[in-house]
Design an enzyme around this catalytic site. Structure first.
Site, PDB file in Angstrom:
ATOM      1  N   GLY A  62      -9.015   4.296  -7.061  1.00  0.00           N
ATOM      2  CA  GLY A  62      -8.417   5.194  -8.216  1.00  0.00           C
ATOM      3  C   GLY A  62      -8.301   5.429  -9.624  1.00  0.00           C
ATOM      4  N   GLN A  63      -7.813   6.681 -10.130  1.00  0.00           N
ATOM      5  CA  GLN A  63      -8.235   7.135 -11.233  1.00  0.00           C
ATOM      6  C   GLN A  63      -6.632   6.408 -12.012  1.00  0.00           C
ATOM      7  OE1 GLN A  63      -9.137  11.150 -12.485  1.00  0.00           O
ATOM      8  NE2 GLN A  63      -7.535  10.712 -14.397  1.00  0.00           N
ATOM      9  N   LEU A 109       0.756  -1.326  -0.093  1.00  0.00           N
ATOM     10  CA  LEU A 109       0.168  -0.191   0.055  1.00  0.00           C
ATOM     11  C   LEU A 109       0.905   1.257   0.220  1.00  0.00           C
ATOM     12  CD1 LEU A 109      -2.320  -1.320   2.691  1.00  0.00           C
ATOM     13  CD2 LEU A 109      -2.859  -1.530   0.419  1.00  0.00           C
ATOM     14  N   GLY A 136      -1.570   6.741  -2.666  1.00  0.00           N
ATOM     15  CA  GLY A 136      -2.535   6.181  -3.412  1.00  0.00           C
ATOM     16  C   GLY A 136      -3.935   5.882  -2.699  1.00  0.00           C
ATOM     17  N   HIS A 137      -3.782   4.379  -2.427  1.00  0.00           N
ATOM     18  CA  HIS A 137      -4.758   3.368  -1.703  1.00  0.00           C
ATOM     19  C   HIS A 137      -4.975   4.390  -0.510  1.00  0.00           C
ATOM     20  CE1 HIS A 137      -2.003  -0.203  -3.102  1.00  0.00           C
ATOM     21  NE2 HIS A 137      -3.037  -0.286  -3.606  1.00  0.00           N
ATOM     22  N   GLN A 151      -9.847   0.458 -15.879  1.00  0.00           N
ATOM     23  CA  GLN A 151     -10.451  -0.726 -14.764  1.00  0.00           C
ATOM     24  C   GLN A 151     -11.738   0.026 -14.507  1.00  0.00           C
ATOM     25  OE1 GLN A 151      -8.247  -2.339 -11.500  1.00  0.00           O
ATOM     26  NE2 GLN A 151      -8.341  -1.724 -10.748  1.00  0.00           N
ATOM     27  N   SER A 204       2.493   0.325  -6.942  1.00  0.00           N
ATOM     28  CA  SER A 204       3.673  -0.331  -6.374  1.00  0.00           C
ATOM     29  C   SER A 204       4.324  -0.720  -7.362  1.00  0.00           C
ATOM     30  CB  SER A 204       2.465  -1.888  -5.831  1.00  0.00           C
ATOM     31  OG  SER A 204       1.281  -0.624  -5.053  1.00  0.00           O
TER      32      SER A 204
HETATM   33  O1  PAF Z   1      -6.418  -2.064  -8.626  1.00  0.00           O
HETATM   34  C1  PAF Z   1      -6.021  -3.054  -8.007  1.00  0.00           C
HETATM   35  O2  PAF Z   1      -5.489  -3.185  -6.719  1.00  0.00           O
HETATM   36  C2  PAF Z   1      -6.654  -4.244  -8.570  1.00  0.00           C
HETATM   37  O3  PAF Z   1      -6.676  -4.566  -9.984  1.00  0.00           O
HETATM   38  C3  PAF Z   1      -7.264  -5.128  -7.827  1.00  0.00           C
HETATM   39  C4  PAF Z   1      -8.907  -3.804  -8.384  1.00  0.00           C
HETATM   40  C5  PAF Z   1      -7.938  -4.242  -6.917  1.00  0.00           C
HETATM   41  C6  PAF Z   1      -8.126  -6.337  -8.378  1.00  0.00           C
HETATM   42  O4  PAF Z   1      -7.424  -6.914  -8.420  1.00  0.00           O
END
Ligand code: PAF
Length: 282
Positions: free
Chosen positions: A147-148, A33, A36-37, A153, A186
Site C-alpha cells: 500500500g502507498q 486486516l 486497505g489490505h 517501505q 491497524s
Molecule cells: O507493511 C507491513 O505490514 C509490513 O511492514 C510488512 C511489509 C508485512 C513486513 O513485515
C-alpha cells in the site's frame, strides 16, 4: 483456504503451484486486516491464479520501546476476512521459525532508509527488508502487493528487488481512507475517541500542502510551517516529522520543482501514525 505455519511447507507448496504453471500473487501483512489490505488482496486475486497472504508481526522491524507487544493481532478475525476475499493460502508462521536460534542474516538497504521513518525508527527498514526478502525467497511470487500509505517501505522494497535481482513485479496501490480522510491502519484501533477525531488532521495537512503547491507556492519551509501549525492545533498530536521530499530519492527539498512526496508522522499518545500523498510536478 489452506493455512500453513511452517516455512518449509509454504516453500514446497508454492513451488508445486509454480511448477503447475499457475501464477502467485503475494500480499505480505502483519495481520489485523482492514479495507486497505483487502483492496490489495482483491487486486492480487484478479491478477494471479493463486492468492497467498502472509500474516506475521515481524519482531525485527520494531525497535526497543516500540509497540511490538501491543501491536493489534486478530488471527481468527483475519481468517474470516481472508475467506471473504478468496485467499487460497495463508502463511502465518511463528517468530521462532522465521528467526530460529543463531539466526544471523539481515538485509540493509542503504541511503533511502536514513531519513523519514528510518531516522525516527533506526533498524526498522532493516527488519522490513529482511523479512520481505525471506518471504520472497520462500514463496517466489510473480507479483507482490503493497500500500502507498507506507510509501518509504515501497521505495525500500523496490530497491531490494532491483538490487538482489528478485524476479517479481511490485505493485503499489492507493491508500484507502476513512470518510474523514484518515488513512486506514491497524494502529487506528488503538486511538481513543478524542485521538481518533484529531487524527484526521494528518490528511488535512497533506491536502493543504497540495493546494498550496497547486496555488503556486514553491518554498518548502513556508508550506511545512503551515502544516506543522495545523497539526499542532490538535492538542493530542505530537509531530514526529512533516516533510516535503523528492518522490524518488526521498530527500527533503527546499524548493518544489518536481514530483513531491508530502509525508507526515504524528504520535497520538502511544500510537504513531504515518500518511503521505504524491503531488505531481507543479
Ligand atoms: O507493511 C507491513 O505490514 C509490513 O511492514 C510488512 C511489509 C508485512 C513486513 O513485515
Amino acid at each position: 483456504m489452506e493455512i500453513i505455519h511452517e516455512p518449509s511447507v509454504i516453500q514446497r507448496r508454492c513451488e508445486s503451484i509454480r511448477c503447475g504453471g499457475a501464477t502467485i500473487g503475494l500480499v505480505p501483512t502483519m495481520g489485523c486486516l482492514h479495507e486497505g489490505h483487502l483492496s490489495l488482496m482483491r487486486r492480487a486475486r484478479v491478477e494471479n491464479d493463486v492468492l497467498v497472504v502472509s500474516i506475521f508481526v515481524n519482531p525485527t522491524q520494531f525497535g526497543q520501546g516500540e509497540d511490538f507487544d501491543s501491536y493489534p493481532r486478530d488471527l481468527q478475525g483475519d481468517l474470516v476476512r481472508l475467506e471473504g476475499v478468496g485467499a487460497d493460502v495463508v502463511f502465518a508462521p511463528r517468530a521462532e521459525s522465521i528467526y530460529p536460534k543463531r539466526y544471523g542474516t539481515f538485509v540493509e538497504v542503504a541511503e533511502i532508509t536514513e531519513w523519514l521513518c528510518g531516522a525516527s525508527r533506526p533498524g526498522h527498514f532493516r527488519g522490513v527488508a529482511t523479512v520481505v526478502a525471506k518471504l520472497f525467497n520462500l514463496m517466489k511470487p510473480h507479483r507482490a502487493y503493497f500500500g502507498q500509505k507506507d510509501y518509504q517501505q515501497t521505495v525500500v522494497v523496490r530497491r531490494l528487488v532491483a538490487d538482489l535481482n528478485f524476479d517479481l513485479t511490485i505493485a503499489v496501490l492507493p491508500t484507502v481512507r476513512e470518510p474523514d480522510g484518515l488513512a486506514m491502519s491497524s494502529r487506528n484501533a488503538r486511538l481513543t475517541p478524542d485521538e481518533r477525531r484529531m487524527a484526521a488532521v494528518l490528511y488535512r495537512s497533506l491536502r493543504h500542502s497540495e493546494e498550496r503547491i497547486k496555488g503556486g507556492e514553491r518554498q518548502a519551509t513556508i508550506i511545512l510551517d503551515e502544516m506543522r501549525a495545523m497539526i499542532e492545533a490538535q492538542p493530542l498530536a505530537q509531530i514526529d516529522y512533516v516533510a516535503l521530499c523528492d518522490s524518488e530519492t526521498l530527500k527533503a527539498v527546499d524548493r518544489i520543482e518536481g514530483p513531491t512526496l508530502a509525508a507526515v508522522a504524528v504520535k497520538f499518545g502511544a500510537t504513531r501514525l504515518i500518511d503521505n500523498i504524491l503531488i505531481p510536478t507543479p
